[in-house]
Design an enzyme around this catalytic site. Structure first.
Site, short mmCIF file in Angstrom:
data_model
loop_
_atom_site.label_atom_id
_atom_site.label_comp_id
_atom_site.label_asym_id
_atom_site.label_seq_id
_atom_site.Cartn_x
_atom_site.Cartn_y
_atom_site.Cartn_z
N LYS A 1 52.83 34.28 39.79
CA LYS A 1 51.40 34.12 40.77
C LYS A 1 50.18 35.00 40.17
O LYS A 1 49.22 34.53 40.05
CB LYS A 1 51.53 34.57 42.34
N SER A 2 50.77 36.41 40.18
CA SER A 2 49.58 37.25 39.77
C SER A 2 49.20 36.98 38.22
O SER A 2 48.08 36.98 37.85
CB SER A 2 50.28 38.95 39.61
N SER B 1 58.43 36.12 44.93
CA SER B 1 58.21 37.45 44.22
C SER B 1 58.52 37.17 42.75
O SER B 1 60.10 37.03 42.63
CB SER B 1 58.88 38.77 44.69
N GLY B 2 57.92 37.48 41.70
CA GLY B 2 58.15 37.35 40.36
C GLY B 2 57.92 36.11 39.77
O GLY B 2 58.51 35.55 38.55
N SER B 3 57.83 34.96 40.66
CA SER B 3 57.53 33.60 40.20
C SER B 3 56.20 33.50 39.06
O SER B 3 56.48 32.62 38.25
CB SER B 3 57.26 32.80 41.23
N GLY C 1 54.50 31.40 46.08
CA GLY C 1 55.84 31.31 45.39
C GLY C 1 56.62 32.75 45.56
O GLY C 1 56.05 33.75 46.06
N SER D 1 53.05 34.10 50.70
CA SER D 1 52.89 33.11 51.84
C SER D 1 54.14 32.31 52.03
O SER D 1 54.08 31.18 51.84
CB SER D 1 51.44 32.35 51.41
#
Ligand SMILES: Nc1ncnc2c1ncn2[C@@H]1O[C@H](COP(=O)(O)OS(=O)(=O)O)[C@@H](OP(=O)(O)O)[C@H]1O
Ligand SMILES: Nc1ncnc2c1ncn2[C@@H]1O[C@H](COP(=O)(O)OP(=O)(O)O)[C@@H](O)[C@H]1O
Length: 206
Positions: free
Chosen positions: A41-42, A37-39, A35, A109
């Site tokens: 994921k982490s 950046s900022g979606s 996804g 990705s």
């Protein structure tokens, strides 16, 4: 990747996968979060890791920012470097699954073709792509690291969503819409998915 002529021999382990699964009480697989950046994921990967750990399940997060500090510190964000970044992470994810872990890989990705490569390296039967869905507008609003502001000013070249593409997954195993789903709900959905697929195993307490 540089191909060199080498004299290498594969050594098979004397401990097989089934033995590891029986001892651990659960299977192993790769949950691949993709996804913008900022979606989220982490955030999602680390929350799921906490939950799995608390339930006695061996799990580990591989995260874009972290891996790029060490193993992949030599790579940037060109298409070729992103591909090499993901190839190495896929190989590492596969080794972690051989060791019996549930691997939570959180990487932008952005290219469908690279995600397909990753799936094939890991092995499709133990791979699940999770699309962390969030509009570019919302990601920019969140901007947890201030990267979108910099990217809009032209200070970060080839920034995904702004000056570099992101291919929306066509048939991911799961979609998590972080604009409309709470973190806890998302973790619950992921746990249910792992149980349903038989990866969370008999130690899962519910
Ligand atoms: N140009 C550019 N484009 C996208 N992202 C950038 C860029 N430069 C630095 N960053 C930071 O690097 C993190 C993404 O690394 P990944 O390894 O996940 O990227 S990729 O999968 O190889 O595309 C990404 O982390 P996340 O915000 O967690 O996604 C950013 O913090
Ligand atoms: N439902 C949600 N799920 C995940 N993150 C959320 C959610 N709602 C808001 N956020 C916030 O969005 C941001 C996502 O950042 P991060 O997890 O670093 O994203 P990524 O790893 O995709 O770059 C965090 O500040 C997080 O608190």
């Amino acid at each position: 990747m540089i191909q060199r002529e080498r004299n290498l021999t594969w050594h098979a382990s004397k401990v097989d996968r089934k033995e590891r699964e029986e001892r651990n009480g659960h299977g192993s697989c790769v949950i691949w979060f993709t996804g913008l950046s900022g979606s989220g994921k982490s955030t999602l990967a680390f929350a799921l890791e906490r939950e799995l750990f608390d339930r006695g399940i061996f799990s580990y997060v591989l995260d874009g920012d972290n891996v790029r500090h060490g193993l992949n510190g030599d790579l940037g964000f060109s298409e070729a470097d992103r591909k090499e970044n993901l190839r190495r992470i896929a190989e590492m994810s596969r080794l972690f699954t051989d060791a019996g872990m549930i691997v939570l890989s959180a990487f932008i990705s952005p290219h469908a073709q690279d995600r397909e490569m990753v799936r094939n390296i890991v092995g499709p039967e133990q791979f699940a792509e999770v699309y962390v869905k969030c509009s570019l507008e919302e990601c920019e609003k969140r901007d947890p690291k201030g990267l979108y502001v910099k990217a809009r000013k032209g200070e970060i070249p080839e920034f995904t969503g702004i000056s570099a593409p992101y291919d929306i997954p066509v048939e991911p195993e799961m979609v998590i819409d972080t604009e409309h789903t709470s973190l806890q709900e998302s973790v619950d959905q992921l746990i249910q998915f792992l149980i349903q697929k038989g990866f969370a195993g008999r130690t899962y307490k519910d």
